[in-house]
Design an enzyme around this catalytic site. Structure first.
Site, PDB file in Angstrom:
ATOM      1  N   ARG A 120       0.758  -1.358   0.125  1.00  0.00           N
ATOM      2  CA  ARG A 120      -0.060  -0.078   0.075  1.00  0.00           C
ATOM      3  C   ARG A 120       0.867   1.213  -0.185  1.00  0.00           C
ATOM      4  NH1 ARG A 120      -4.860  -2.506   1.584  1.00  0.00           N
ATOM      5  NH2 ARG A 120      -3.666  -4.229   2.053  1.00  0.00           N
ATOM      6  N   THR A 121       1.666   1.503   0.902  1.00  0.00           N
ATOM      7  CA  THR A 121       2.668   2.582   1.174  1.00  0.00           C
ATOM      8  C   THR A 121       3.246   2.844  -0.180  1.00  0.00           C
ATOM      9  OG1 THR A 121       2.596   2.372   3.591  1.00  0.00           O
ATOM     10  CG2 THR A 121       4.149   3.861   2.511  1.00  0.00           C
ATOM     11  N   LYS A 132      23.211 -10.001   0.328  1.00  0.00           N
ATOM     12  CA  LYS A 132      24.622  -9.981   0.175  1.00  0.00           C
ATOM     13  C   LYS A 132      25.270  -9.503   1.200  1.00  0.00           C
ATOM     14  CE  LYS A 132      23.637 -10.235  -4.640  1.00  0.00           C
ATOM     15  NZ  LYS A 132      23.357  -9.223  -5.789  1.00  0.00           N
ATOM     16  N   ARG A 151      11.527   2.429   3.510  1.00  0.00           N
ATOM     17  CA  ARG A 151      10.739   1.697   4.697  1.00  0.00           C
ATOM     18  C   ARG A 151      11.932   0.680   5.048  1.00  0.00           C
ATOM     19  NH1 ARG A 151       5.563  -0.972   6.035  1.00  0.00           N
ATOM     20  NH2 ARG A 151       4.879   1.205   5.585  1.00  0.00           N
ATOM     21  N   HIS A 171       6.254   7.200  11.269  1.00  0.00           N
ATOM     22  CA  HIS A 171       5.841   6.902   9.577  1.00  0.00           C
ATOM     23  C   HIS A 171       4.963   8.288   9.526  1.00  0.00           C
ATOM     24  CE1 HIS A 171       4.131   4.998   6.242  1.00  0.00           C
ATOM     25  NE2 HIS A 171       3.254   4.386   6.752  1.00  0.00           N
TER      26      HIS A 171
END
Ligand SMILES: Nc1ncnc2c1ncn2[C@@H]1O[C@H](COP(=O)(O)OP(=O)(O)OP(=O)(O)O)[C@@H](O)[C@H]1O
Ligand SMILES: [Mg+2]
Ligand SMILES: [Zn+2]
Lengths: 321, 153
Positions: free
Chosen positions: A66-67, A95, A116, A144
């Site tokens: 969504r974000t 890695k 994020r 957020h």
């Protein structure tokens, strides 16, 4: 260039936005006002390209459909383009590349970075490393800020103001840090807060005092029916299974916090029900058809609000004359 | 002036005096005795009568000067301490410890999920939100720390 370019002040240009506390009250108001003007552009009925020729990197170190999609939509509606790593955990992190190195590299590929990441403080670290502005799209259980902005935008659209609103915060108020940022912002704008949560998931005491300090009336009302009775906004959050000693206890609590038509029977006609989505049974589907349901509008407003922020941080300043 | 030399005088070194009663061992932990030079004798006086604050602790270390980072750590746990540099048996300089606005590298963030615990080229950093009582907040994850004695790095 069309009329969507907002940039009323240069204050946000080039800035990082990591926490809602990075923004002053005036800056939040500016973004909300710009977000309202962005709605037709977000819907596609008007076109403007203040981000033309700009590239925004989506650095998603954990999946969040969504974000990420609403940020990508926002960038593209403004005429910019995205380079996206949908799930970085599958690529460079495995890695063994550090976040710092990845951000360093990305800041050479893009004009801004949306991040994020599962660790709290990661976005702040990214902002320190990056030469380009960094927008925090969620750092673990941390901040957020664009979620808070779109939550405020939803309430403001429904009521024309935030001051004096009676907002019930329902669910996990202890660990849900998004709720902490929202409570802070609501207090900053003069809303009153009603806290409704299971006893073990109440708002931490040390967070209550600063809200009252901002002038908010904060009351605790564990009974949903009573909390809802004179509320303007019912903000529902998820209650996570991991917070409970066993499945039975979880189901008992989660069940007692479920919102359905009967809970809303005695609500004010204009009460709106909000939820950051995705929901997992916290709100019954029957609520969707009532005028109280605001969560899909809230999800849509993510786009114009994120457009407003991106434009303020990255958009071309309006040329004079 | 009454010379207060409960323990042997030192020729060169550092005296940390007026340590809040009972905290000398914490101060020693910060100094990290293992890391000292072979010739550095450390002497401690605990529960000494103080003209200023009732009871206090004193730590004296030969042939050592404290890094600014260690001074910050001492300021955090023993805000009333004074630090005197001794040269040739004389007090060459004396100052109070003071808490800076930012504390870098001295504490570990109490939030186990904080980015500062990941293998990143980053040091812990705390902003001093309040001095009395001391309240710190992680500059990365914003976690507030008031029981910082538990989190000394
Ligand atoms: N040669 C020395 N060896 C060891 N400790 C010393 C020596 N000279 C001074 N000190 C100690 O250094 C500290 C500072 O010395 P100073 O003479 O300024 O003490 P003071 O007059 O007692 O002042 P105050 O107690 O107010 O800090 C005191 O703790 C003193 O005991
Ligand atoms: Mg003395
Ligand atoms: Zn931290």
């Amino acid at each position: 260039m069309g009329g969507a370019s907002v940039a009323p002040r240069m204050s946000l240009r080039g800035r990082d936005v990591i926490s809602i506390r990075d923004l002053s009250r005036e800056e939040i108001e500016e973004i909300l006002a710009a977000g309202r003007r962005m709605i037709p552009y977000a819907e596609g009925s008007k076109v403007s390209r203040p981000l033309a020729d700009q590239i925004v990197a989506m650095a998603f170190f954990e999946p969040s459909t969504r974000t990420r999609l609403s940020f990508e939509s926002a960038v593209q509606r403004l005429g910019g383009s995205c380079i996206t790593i949908a799930d970085m955990s599958a690529t460079s992190m495995r890695k063994g590349e550090s976040l710092s190195d990845t951000i360093h590299m990305l800041s050479g590929y893009a004009d801004a970075i949306v991040i994020r990441h599962p660790n709290e403080g990661s976005a702040r670290l990214a902002a320190r490393v990056s030469a380009k502005p960094v927008l925090n799209a969620g750092d673990g259980a941390g901040q957020h800020p664009t979620q808070t902005l779109l939550d405020l935008a939803t309430m403001q659209e429904a009521f024309g103001t935030l001051a004096g609103l009676r907002v019930v915060l329902l669910g996990d108020l202890r660990f849900g840090r998004t709720v902490h940022s929202l409570a802070y912002a609501l207090a900053l704008f003069g809303a009153d807060l009603v806290l409704t949560s299971p006893p073990t998931l109440g708002l931490p005491e040390e967070l209550k005092a600063p809200l009252e300090h901002l002038g908010a009336k904060v009351t605790t009302e564990p009974d949903i029916a009573r909390a809802v009775a004179d509320a303007d906004v019912l903000y529902v959050t998820r209650i996570q299974k991991e917070r409970f000693p066993d499945e039975a206890e979880y189901r008992k609590v989660a069940g007692s916090y479920r919102i359905d038509a009967s809970v809303l029977a005695h609500a004010k006609p204009r009460l709106i029900v909000m939820h950051p989505l995705p929901r997992a049974g916290e709100i019954a589907a029957e609520v969707d058809a009532t005028p109280h349901a605001a969560y899909f509008r809230q999800a849509f407003l993510a786009v114009p609000v994120r457009m407003a922020l991106l434009d303020a941080v990255l958009g071309e300043p309006k040329r004079k004359g | 002036m009454v010379r207060e030399l409960k323990i042997v005088p030192i020729k060169n070194g550092t005296v940390i005096d007026h340590i809040n009663n009972g905290l000398a061992l914490e101060v020693l932990r910060i100094i990290n005795v293992q890391s000292l030079d072979k010739d550095s004798t450390v002497s401690i006086a605990m529960h000494v009568r103080s003209a200023k604050h009732g009871w206090k602790d004193i730590v004296k270390v030969e042939n050592m000067e404290l890094s600014p980072r260690k001074v910050n750590a001492i300021a955090l746990i023993a805000p009333t301490a004074t630090i005197s540099i001794i040269r040739d048996f004389k007090v060459q300089s004396k100052r109070n410890v003071d808490l800076p606005d930012r504390i870098v590298g001295v504490l570990k963030c109490p939030n186990p999920n904080c980015i500062t615990h990941q293998p990143e080229p980053v040091e812990s950093e705390f902003a001093v939100e309040s001095r009395r009582p001391v309240v710190l907040a992680c500059a990365y994850c914003e976690r507030v720390v008031d029981d910082f004695r538990q989190h000394l790095a």
